[in-house]
Design an enzyme around this catalytic site. Structure first.
Site, PDB file in Angstrom:
ATOM      1  N   LYS A 223      21.861 -14.547  38.502  1.00 57.65           N
ATOM      2  CA  LYS A 223      22.929 -15.031  39.372  1.00 57.65           C
ATOM      3  C   LYS A 223      22.564 -16.365  40.027  1.00 57.65           C
ATOM      4  O   LYS A 223      23.434 -17.156  40.352  1.00 57.65           O
ATOM      5  CB  LYS A 223      23.248 -13.997  40.457  1.00 57.65           C
ATOM      6  CG  LYS A 223      23.616 -12.613  39.956  1.00 57.65           C
ATOM      7  CD  LYS A 223      24.885 -12.595  39.136  1.00 57.65           C
ATOM      8  CE  LYS A 223      25.512 -11.218  39.001  1.00 57.65           C
ATOM      9  NZ  LYS A 223      24.752 -10.241  38.234  1.00 57.65           N
TER      10      LYS A 223
HETATM   11  C1  LIG Z   1      25.125  -9.200  37.337  1.00 55.95           C
HETATM   12  C2  LIG Z   1      24.083  -8.684  36.425  1.00 55.95           C
HETATM   13  C3  LIG Z   1      24.389  -8.257  35.118  1.00 55.95           C
HETATM   14  C4  LIG Z   1      25.802  -8.218  34.589  1.00 55.95           C
HETATM   15  O1  LIG Z   1      26.346  -9.509  34.425  1.00 55.95           O
HETATM   16  P1  LIG Z   1      27.940  -9.699  34.340  1.00 55.95           P
HETATM   17  O2  LIG Z   1      28.145 -11.164  34.348  1.00 55.95           O
HETATM   18  O3  LIG Z   1      28.486  -9.024  35.558  1.00 55.95           O
HETATM   19  O4  LIG Z   1      28.386  -9.043  33.085  1.00 55.95           O
HETATM   20  C5  LIG Z   1      23.344  -7.873  34.292  1.00 55.95           C
HETATM   21  N1  LIG Z   1      22.065  -7.860  34.736  1.00 55.95           N
HETATM   22  C6  LIG Z   1      21.737  -8.243  35.987  1.00 55.95           C
HETATM   23  C7  LIG Z   1      20.315  -8.187  36.400  1.00 55.95           C
HETATM   24  C8  LIG Z   1      22.726  -8.680  36.868  1.00 55.95           C
HETATM   25  O5  LIG Z   1      22.396  -9.064  38.105  1.00 55.95           O
END
Ligand SMILES: *Cc1c(COP(=O)(O)O)cnc(C)c1O
Length: 500
Positions: free
Chosen positions: A113
């Site tokens: 993120k």
């Molecule tokens: C948010 C997240 C995901 C999923 O990603 P999306 O974009 O919501 O599909 C997978 N792994 C981790 C560690 C995340 O923080």
């Protein structure tokens, strides 16, 4: 480049407006009116550039209302050595003969993120300046665990903004929770919700959609926006790293001009894999987009049948950031695949809202199945995959990335496809350290230990270094103690903002 809503009632919006608003007034998501394509010359030119330079070049295609200097300012503010502990920002590691991992978690909160949420505050404040915004922008976030901390870290003390994060009180890892409730900053607010991520996300969407509440905030000279992947400003920086990974694979000689790659993404809200889809539309040659789910396998069923049905029990898993049954960004994919048919998309989203289920029909389903492949991975398989990867390859996977590796293995078994594949690694193994420790340490070492004790043991046992951002977290003071009911989310926002 202008943007329009996936529900069809808003168009001709600049990127600055789209980023500032976060979600369109008709409840839809902003999408670019067209998708720029990159040619072979440009791919060649990108080979000579570092991550920051690649990012500037790619963002410029979409942020046509930003100056070169503005884009440069945003990119340099985000992707620098104060924020990222690897100079390559999103480095590749090789996991097997045909499999590469892109480590997307070298940012300040140890999950992918950060790749978007380190730059979003710069994009947001630049957008506010460019549009002459005089209101304070209140960013509302629902998080399955990682977005929350990354958004808090990104927006903490950013002028002209406040950031409010709702997380499922009982649905995140101990490290995730600690990271959020210890967040410092004059403009940050955090609350646990007595519900799951879907409840939190629906609650936030309802607040966005409430005309009354928008008016109430306007009276206080405030406006709401989003730092979830419904905001185009979240998605756009994610396209960059897929293009960058493809360029890296070319410079390493793993692929030649025109060779296809598969991309494997552990998926929840469908944002990350959608960014890979856009990279493909822009010209990265993609074989299959492999959508890896945990036992909340609503997307696997959709990709195999064309029927999206969220009517099933919500499972709590050891990959909590993927514990999601309503994947918001699927709306953007459907909008693209139907050739921007806003009417169809609106109808499906209404059906999802009213009955929890919709069927896209055979034509759309065939298109989805041509591009995507999907399977899911249980907690038991996740643990076995982490264990095997450590034993056989000395590579420590986090629980989410392990879901992706496991589903990739299933794909290979099912298809025999040996195309070079890129696995998006979405978190540091230490972020979900107790599950990872349980997978690799001898059972007698694990029994009776707290989550934080296990992190230190994991570091000692494997010799893999724990990121500084997680070290000592258990000693930091808890600054946020609010927990609220789902139906009280709006009231909680008001309390945070001093409206009541
Ligand atoms: C948010 C997240 C995901 C999923 O990603 P999306 O974009 O919501 O599909 C997978 N792994 C981790 C560690 C995340 O923080």
């Amino acid at each position: 480049m202008n943007y329009k809503s996936s529900r069809g009632k808003v168009s001709g919006v600049s990127s600055a407006e789209a980023i500032k608003k976060g979600i369109a007034a008709d409840g839809g998501l902003f999408v670019p009116e067209s998708i720029p394509t990159l040619n072979e010359d440009l791919f060649g030119a990108l080979e000579e550039l570092n991550y920051q330079q690649r990012a500037s070049r790619i963002l410029a295609y979409y942020l046509t209302d930003f100056t070169e200097q503005e884009i440069h300012h945003c990119v340099q503010g985000a992707y620098n050595s104060d924020n990222f502990d690897n100079t390559r920002i999103a480095p590749l590691a090789r996991l097997g003969e045909n499999v590469y991992i892109q480590e997307l978690w070298h940012g300040p909160t140890c999950a992918f993120k950060d790749m978007a949420l380190q730059i979003l505050p710069y994009l947001m404040t630049t957008s506010m300046e460019k549009t002459g915004e005089t209101s304070e922008v209140v960013i509302l976030v629902a998080t399955s665990g990682d977005t929350g901390k990354a958004a808090l870290e990104g927006f903490s003390d950013v002028q002209g903004t406040r950031i409010i994060v709702f997380f499922p009180a009982e649905g995140v890892s101990e490290v995730q929770k600690r990271q959020m409730v210890t967040q410092e900053g004059n403009n940050v607010y955090v609350a646990g919700v007595q519900g799951n991520f879907d409840d939190a996300q629906s609650g936030v969407k309802n607040i966005f959609a409430s005309q009354d509440y928008n008016e109430r905030l306007a009276e206080q000279n405030m406006k709401m926006s989003s730092a979830n992947s419904i905001n185009w400003g979240r998605l756009l920086p994610q396209i960059v790293y897929y293009i960058s990974a493809y360029i890296d694979l070319r410079t390493e000689g793993a692929v030649k001009t025109g060779d296809k790659i598969n991309i494997v993404v552990p998926t929840g809200n469908f944002g990350n894999i959608l960014a890979a889809y856009y990279a493909g539309k822009m010209g990265v040659p993609i074989g299959k987009l492999i959508c890896a789910a945990n036992s909340n396998n609503v997307l696997t069923d959709f990709i195999r049948s064309g029927i999206y049905d969220r009517n099933r029990p919500f499972e709590k898993t050891i990959s909590p950031s993927m514990d999601i049954l309503i994947s918001s960004n699927l709306e953007r994919l459907l909008f693209e695949i139907t050739g921007h048919d806003a009417q169809k998309v609106s109808n499906w989203m209404e059906e999802l809202q009213s009955s929890g289920c919709y069927n896209v029909g055979d034509d759309v389903y065939q298109d989805v199945a041509r591009l995507f492949w999907s399977d899911y991975c249980s907690d038991q398989e996740t643990i076995a995959t982490i264990n095997r990867s450590w034993k056989e390859k000395r590579y420590l996977l986090d629980t989410h990335t392990a879901v992706a590796v496991n589903v990739y293995e299933k794909y290979q078994q099912a298809t025999g496809d040996n195309t070079i594949s890129l696995v998006a690694s979405t978190a540091s193994p230490f972020k979900f350290g107790s599950s990872v420790a349980a997978a690799v340490l001898p059972p007698e070492m694990v029994a009776g230990r707290s989550e934080f004790e296990l992190l230190y043991l994991l570091e000692e046992y494997t010799g893999v270094q724990m990121p500084d951002a997680i070290k000592g977290l258990e000693h930091r003071p808890v600054l946020h103690k609010t927990v609220c009911k789902i139906e009280d989310m709006e009231k909680t926002v008001s309390q945070f903002l001093g409206l009541e």
